[in-house]
Write an enzyme that holds these catalytic residues in place. Structure first.
Site, PDB file in Angstrom:
ATOM      1  N   ASP A 146       0.952  -1.121   0.020  1.00 55.20           N
ATOM      2  CA  ASP A 146       0.026  -0.021   0.048  1.00 55.20           C
ATOM      3  C   ASP A 146       1.002   1.154  -0.092  1.00 55.20           C
ATOM      4  O   ASP A 146       2.157   1.399   0.417  1.00 55.20           O
ATOM      5  CB  ASP A 146      -0.888   0.060   1.166  1.00 55.20           C
ATOM      6  CG  ASP A 146      -2.143  -0.868   1.157  1.00 55.20           C
ATOM      7  OD1 ASP A 146      -2.466  -1.176  -0.081  1.00 55.20           O
ATOM      8  OD2 ASP A 146      -2.645  -0.971   2.306  1.00 55.20           O
ATOM      9  N   LYS A 155      -3.802   3.191  -2.452  1.00 56.55           N
ATOM     10  CA  LYS A 155      -4.949   3.702  -2.131  1.00 56.55           C
ATOM     11  C   LYS A 155      -4.832   4.891  -1.717  1.00 56.55           C
ATOM     12  O   LYS A 155      -4.395   4.983  -0.683  1.00 56.55           O
ATOM     13  CB  LYS A 155      -5.792   2.743  -1.207  1.00 56.55           C
ATOM     14  CG  LYS A 155      -5.891   1.357  -1.421  1.00 56.55           C
ATOM     15  CD  LYS A 155      -6.714   0.730  -0.302  1.00 56.55           C
ATOM     16  CE  LYS A 155      -6.743  -0.844  -0.583  1.00 56.55           C
ATOM     17  NZ  LYS A 155      -6.978  -1.446   0.781  1.00 56.55           N
ATOM     18  N   MET A 205      -8.873   8.663   9.369  1.00 59.86           N
ATOM     19  CA  MET A 205      -9.312   9.302   7.864  1.00 59.86           C
ATOM     20  C   MET A 205     -10.544  10.008   8.265  1.00 59.86           C
ATOM     21  O   MET A 205     -11.546  10.262   7.436  1.00 59.86           O
ATOM     22  CB  MET A 205     -10.321   7.788   7.225  1.00 59.86           C
ATOM     23  CG  MET A 205      -8.955   6.732   7.034  1.00 59.86           C
ATOM     24  SD  MET A 205      -9.725   5.224   6.297  1.00 59.86           S
ATOM     25  CE  MET A 205     -10.449   4.478   7.472  1.00 59.86           C
TER      26      MET A 205
HETATM   27  C1  LIG Z   1      -6.994   3.017   5.537  1.00 63.36           C
HETATM   28  S1  LIG Z   1      -6.376   3.588   7.346  1.00 63.36           S
HETATM   29  C2  LIG Z   1      -5.223   2.348   7.457  1.00 63.36           C
HETATM   30  C3  LIG Z   1      -4.926   2.270   8.984  1.00 63.36           C
HETATM   31  C4  LIG Z   1      -3.793   1.309   9.286  1.00 63.36           C
HETATM   32  N1  LIG Z   1      -4.171  -0.011   9.140  1.00 63.36           N
HETATM   33  C5  LIG Z   1      -3.247   1.489  10.851  1.00 63.36           C
HETATM   34  O1  LIG Z   1      -3.615   0.589  11.485  1.00 63.36           O
HETATM   35  O2  LIG Z   1      -2.917   2.366  11.193  1.00 63.36           O
HETATM   36  C6  LIG Z   1      -5.472   4.965   6.988  1.00 63.36           C
HETATM   37  C7  LIG Z   1      -5.535   5.912   7.891  1.00 63.36           C
HETATM   38  O3  LIG Z   1      -4.616   5.787   8.988  1.00 63.36           O
HETATM   39  C8  LIG Z   1      -4.103   6.995   9.488  1.00 63.36           C
HETATM   40  N2  LIG Z   1      -2.836   6.730   9.598  1.00 63.36           N
HETATM   41  C9  LIG Z   1      -1.999   5.956   9.055  1.00 63.36           C
HETATM   42  N3  LIG Z   1      -0.602   6.007   9.021  1.00 63.36           N
HETATM   43  C10 LIG Z   1      -0.454   7.196   9.739  1.00 63.36           C
HETATM   44  C11 LIG Z   1       0.430   8.106  10.079  1.00 63.36           C
HETATM   45  N4  LIG Z   1       1.879   7.698  10.032  1.00 63.36           N
HETATM   46  N5  LIG Z   1       0.161   9.332  10.742  1.00 63.36           N
HETATM   47  C12 LIG Z   1      -1.158   9.663  10.975  1.00 63.36           C
HETATM   48  N6  LIG Z   1      -2.111   8.919  10.706  1.00 63.36           N
HETATM   49  C13 LIG Z   1      -1.851   7.826  10.052  1.00 63.36           C
HETATM   50  C14 LIG Z   1      -4.803   8.212   8.913  1.00 63.36           C
HETATM   51  O4  LIG Z   1      -5.985   8.516   9.463  1.00 63.36           O
HETATM   52  C15 LIG Z   1      -4.928   7.502   7.640  1.00 63.36           C
HETATM   53  O5  LIG Z   1      -6.201   8.343   6.733  1.00 63.36           O
END
Ligand SMILES: C[S@@+](CC[C@H](N)C(=O)[O-])C[C@H]1O[C@@H](n2cnc3c(N)ncnc32)[C@H](O)[C@@H]1O
Length: 414
Positions: A207, A229, A344
């Site tokens: 991803d 995505k 998100m």
């Molecule tokens: C589709 S979700 C996936 C979450 C992921 N599976 C997790 O456990 O962190 C994507 C969202 O995770 C959050 N996210 C992921 N990585 C991040 C980061 N390094 N800093 C801040 N938010 C993050 C944001 O809200 C982003 O829109």
């Protein structure tokens, strides 16, 4: 005769590096250049979604056309990441004329610089050159990495009850899938097991949110599938990703599906496991460090704190509270006293905060937004529930970001 290369550590911060080509090779190389602070100019008519996302985020300059000699104006280094040998030779001829070192993906013998196999351990970078043989370099690099890293003893991967049996460890595994959590952004936040499986993979389906530096260390023969995505942007259909996992595994490959954070936290890992199970493909799930806990932690916010919060709730804000498709009881969440972590949620933040306040949560409740947590570009906004949506617009915070609401936001303030 090939003489010995002269090793150097290039300090590229703020220096122009030109990358010609926008495909898989460039996708692997660009993260390390950006990590080194290089001013990357990418020249390619088309980009992979992962590179496109970096261009859209302003991390690099993209010129959407073929190479012209003027692209090398001011450059310190050139990476030629295209397959066409004639086009590659013409770029390297211009580079030679201007005394600019040139790395060539298509022909190492024609290159004036080689990229080493690399392993990074905190501030230490070990770079290995294999006398022109990248496989030898990888083998030595892997041995050094094993010496430096904490290693787990080989283990049997327990079959999941009710699922097809996973292949056993000990020797190379094939014809199966591992859903691996890559962690929130810092490449060192992948688990030891996740890292080990990544080094064993034949195919990696990644991803956009997975740390780019993890991809930089893959063996050159590993097939890298970019399943980006991009938030609010184009996405490859989930069915297509499921099909890629199943097809490659049924063809005998060991496929690592590398996902940001944890595979089961808004990661659609469950759908991928079901698709593999339906096709009889064994699956191993390796949990990851989720951004829902790591992003607050990286900003100095514990999601629980004694005497402050006895619960934390992780919720997706990708749908507006009044959307008929929303599964979230925002009115009920407004009645909780603990910590609310919203993933998100930037697009709908004004509606979300208004709904929470309308149902009783105090507008004075501390709130924070953490962008790109655990990476070199992490940013933190501290505010209150009543003002965070407006403050967000003023400072231009972008996804990926996590919103934290609750008294824990200021719990560690001195
Ligand atoms: C589709 S979700 C996936 C979450 C992921 N599976 C997790 O456990 O962190 C994507 C969202 O995770 C959050 N996210 C992921 N990585 C991040 C980061 N390094 N800093 C801040 N938010 C993050 C944001 O809200 C982003 O829109």
């Amino acid at each position: 005769m090939i003489s010995n290369p002269y090793p150097l550590g290039l300090r590229l911060h703020g220096r122009r590096v030109v990358v010609v080509g926008g495909g898989a090779v460039a996708t692997r190389r660009v993260p390390a250049l950006l990590d080194a602070g290089a001013d990357v100019l990418l020249v390619a008519p088309e980009l992979t979604p992962a590179l496109r996302a970096r261009a859209d985020a302003g991390r690099l300059h993209w010129v959407p056309r073929r190479f012209v000699p003027e692209d090398l104006d001011g450059a310190w280094l050139v990476h030629v990441a295209i397959d066409d040998p004639l086009a590659a030779a013409s770029v390297s001829a211009v580079a030679a004329e201007r005394r600019i070192f040139c790395v060539r993906a298509d022909d190492r013998t024609a290159a004036t610089a080689w990229t080493p196999a690399v392993t990074r351990h905190g501030p230490v970078t070990v770079a290995v050159l294999g006398g022109g043989d990248p496989r030898r370099a990888m083998t030595v690099r892997d041995a050094i990495r094993d010496l430096l890293a904490v290693r787990l003893a080989p283990e049997r991967i327990a079959p999941t009850p009710g699922r097809p049996e996973a292949a056993t460890a000990g020797g190379r595994q094939s014809g199966r899938v591992a859903l691996v959590g890559a962690g929130p952004g810092d490449p060192e936040l992948i688990t030891v097991k996740g890292w080990r499986l990544l080094t064993e993979a034949d195919v990696v389906v990644a991803d956009r949110l997975v740390p780019g530096l993890l991809l930089d260390e893959l063996r050159p023969d590993v097939e890298l599938v970019d399943a980006s995505k991009i938030p609010y942007g184009p996405s490859r259909a989930q069915e297509e990703i499921n099909q890629i996992l199943v097809d490659r595994a049924l063809a005998g490959a060991f496929v690592v599906r590398l996902k940001g954070g944890d595979p089961y936290v808004f990661g659609r890992g469950g759908e991928e496991l079901l698709a593999c199970a339906a096709a009889g493909v064994p699956v191993t799930v390796v949990p990851g460090v989720t951004s829902s806990i790591a992003a607050p932690a990286a900003a100095g916010i514990p999601v629980t704190h004694r005497g402050v919060a006895h619960e934390f709730t992780v919720v997706s804000g990708h749908l507006a509270p009044d959307s008929p498709a929303s599964l979230v009881r925002w009115d009920a969440l407004a009645g909780l006293h603990g910590t609310l972590v919203i993933l998100m949620g930037l697009k709908n933040l004004a509606a979300i905060t208004a709904t929470l306040i309308a149902h009783g949560r105090s507008p004075q409740t501390p709130a924070a937004v953490v962008q790109e947590a655990t990476t070199g570009t992490q940013r933190v906004l501290r505010s209150t529930l009543g003002e965070v949506a407006a403050d967000l617009l003023a400072v231009d915070i972008r996804p990926p970001a996590v919103v934290v609401v609750g008294d824990v936001v200021s719990a560690l303030d001195g």
